[in-house]
Design an enzyme around this catalytic site. Sequence first.
Site, mmCIF file in Angstrom:
data_model
loop_
_atom_site.group_PDB
_atom_site.id
_atom_site.type_symbol
_atom_site.label_atom_id
_atom_site.label_comp_id
_atom_site.label_asym_id
_atom_site.label_seq_id
_atom_site.Cartn_x
_atom_site.Cartn_y
_atom_site.Cartn_z
ATOM 1 N N GLU A 1 28.512 -23.249 82.344
ATOM 2 C CA GLU A 1 28.169 -21.958 82.934
ATOM 3 C C GLU A 1 28.678 -21.871 84.374
ATOM 4 O O GLU A 1 29.533 -22.644 84.786
ATOM 5 C CB GLU A 1 26.645 -21.768 82.872
ATOM 6 C CG GLU A 1 26.179 -20.754 81.831
ATOM 7 C CD GLU A 1 26.479 -19.316 82.252
ATOM 8 O OE1 GLU A 1 26.945 -19.099 83.389
ATOM 9 O OE2 GLU A 1 26.245 -18.414 81.438
ATOM 10 N N ILE B 1 28.402 -31.204 85.921
ATOM 11 C CA ILE B 1 29.590 -31.680 85.216
ATOM 12 C C ILE B 1 30.113 -30.582 84.306
ATOM 13 O O ILE B 1 29.344 -29.966 83.559
ATOM 14 C CB ILE B 1 29.271 -32.940 84.387
ATOM 15 C CG1 ILE B 1 28.858 -34.095 85.302
ATOM 16 C CG2 ILE B 1 30.473 -33.355 83.528
ATOM 17 C CD1 ILE B 1 28.385 -35.333 84.565
ATOM 18 N N CYS C 1 24.355 -23.229 86.409
ATOM 19 C CA CYS C 1 24.541 -23.782 85.069
ATOM 20 C C CYS C 1 23.698 -23.041 84.021
ATOM 21 O O CYS C 1 23.461 -23.569 82.931
ATOM 22 C CB CYS C 1 24.227 -25.281 85.044
ATOM 23 S SG CYS C 1 25.221 -26.236 86.208
ATOM 24 N N THR D 1 28.745 -22.209 88.419
ATOM 25 C CA THR D 1 28.275 -23.148 89.434
ATOM 26 C C THR D 1 28.909 -22.794 90.764
ATOM 27 O O THR D 1 29.817 -21.958 90.850
ATOM 28 C CB THR D 1 28.563 -24.609 89.054
ATOM 29 O OG1 THR D 1 27.794 -25.472 89.887
ATOM 30 C CG2 THR D 1 30.042 -24.943 89.219
ATOM 31 N N TYR D 2 28.432 -23.455 91.795
ATOM 32 C CA TYR D 2 28.936 -23.255 93.158
ATOM 33 C C TYR D 2 29.560 -24.545 93.662
ATOM 34 O O TYR D 2 29.034 -25.637 93.417
ATOM 35 C CB TYR D 2 27.782 -22.855 94.095
ATOM 36 C CG TYR D 2 28.111 -22.981 95.567
ATOM 37 C CD1 TYR D 2 28.885 -22.020 96.208
ATOM 38 C CD2 TYR D 2 27.658 -24.075 96.311
ATOM 39 C CE1 TYR D 2 29.200 -22.141 97.566
ATOM 40 C CE2 TYR D 2 27.967 -24.202 97.662
ATOM 41 C CZ TYR D 2 28.737 -23.228 98.280
ATOM 42 O OH TYR D 2 29.056 -23.354 99.611
ATOM 43 N N HIS D 3 30.687 -24.418 94.353
ATOM 44 C CA HIS D 3 31.297 -25.542 95.062
ATOM 45 C C HIS D 3 31.421 -25.170 96.525
ATOM 46 O O HIS D 3 31.717 -24.009 96.856
ATOM 47 C CB HIS D 3 32.687 -25.865 94.514
ATOM 48 C CG HIS D 3 32.698 -26.303 93.082
ATOM 49 N ND1 HIS D 3 31.873 -27.288 92.598
ATOM 50 C CD2 HIS D 3 33.442 -25.874 92.020
ATOM 51 C CE1 HIS D 3 32.088 -27.459 91.306
ATOM 52 N NE2 HIS D 3 33.036 -26.619 90.937
#
Length: 310
Positions: free
Chosen positions: A133, A199, A229, A135-137
């Site tokens: 799903e 992951i 996610c 996500t943030y980086h």
Amino acid sequence: MTLLGVYCFISVPSLASPCPSLPLWPHYNLVKPLSYSKPSKFTSLLIKSHRRICELIDLHEEQVPYELAWSLQKEIVKEKKAQIEKYGDCSDTLIVLQHPSVYTLGTASTEKNLNFDLKSAPFHVYRTERGGEVTYHGPGQIIMYPIINLRRHKMDLHWYLRTLEEVVIRVLSSTFSIQASRQEGLTGVWVENKKVAAIGIRVAHWITYHGLALNVTTDLSPFKWIVPCGIRDREVGSIKGLLTEAQSCVSHGTDYLHDLDDANLIQTTYKSMIEEFSQVFMLEYQNKTISLPMLYEKEKFSLMKETQLG
């Protein structure tokens, strides 16, 4: 296209640091005092015959724009496919870096898990081919992109996901004395109710790309703009946040973390991650030097070539 790079054999340095130890942290089931004196398991600059070679592209102190890292991964995957067709095998590659703030959507993503309008997103948003799903980086988050040939490890995606989780679990336990775990039916690494590592992978012809993200000193506020996610009943955590909470639980006002600034914490975590990754996957590193300016130049060249072909 041939990647620009210079190779040299390397060993992983030890994690020695003058940072003092923390007392036990009962709230999170710490298994021993915080320690930074874990010795390196590597004692030779030579490639060991029983280990596969892994190119290490170390950009862990750089904030690499997501599109550049994504393009690099796909180019390396293409090269490895060609090597397998020609030689029957290829070396493995591990890219380690950080990203500027960005949201990425996996193949299972739906816009209902975005708490903003895509037309006015707070950061760039990319829909990718990885699983999972949204996500943030962002800065302070160490990203590992393993590009490995599972034919030479184990052709089992469940095994691969669990092994990536194992890398993070070992890092948290051995380096920070934090007892992390898996959650049944979910992917990632957790400390109680807080997810500290996400992951998301893609595997094509048994060659992996995309990978894992571990929150180290990450500002967690951008996660509030999404349902990370797609999981609504869990929180997101970071190593720095967990250690700070540990201090408040056991120090009674004593600053046990006064030497643990963000740069030191990133460096310590990085060294532990690449060491544990090499141990779990039985790999020996070769350093491949690719700088951020080189990536920009490569991307510029690729765009010029596409324009000419068009």
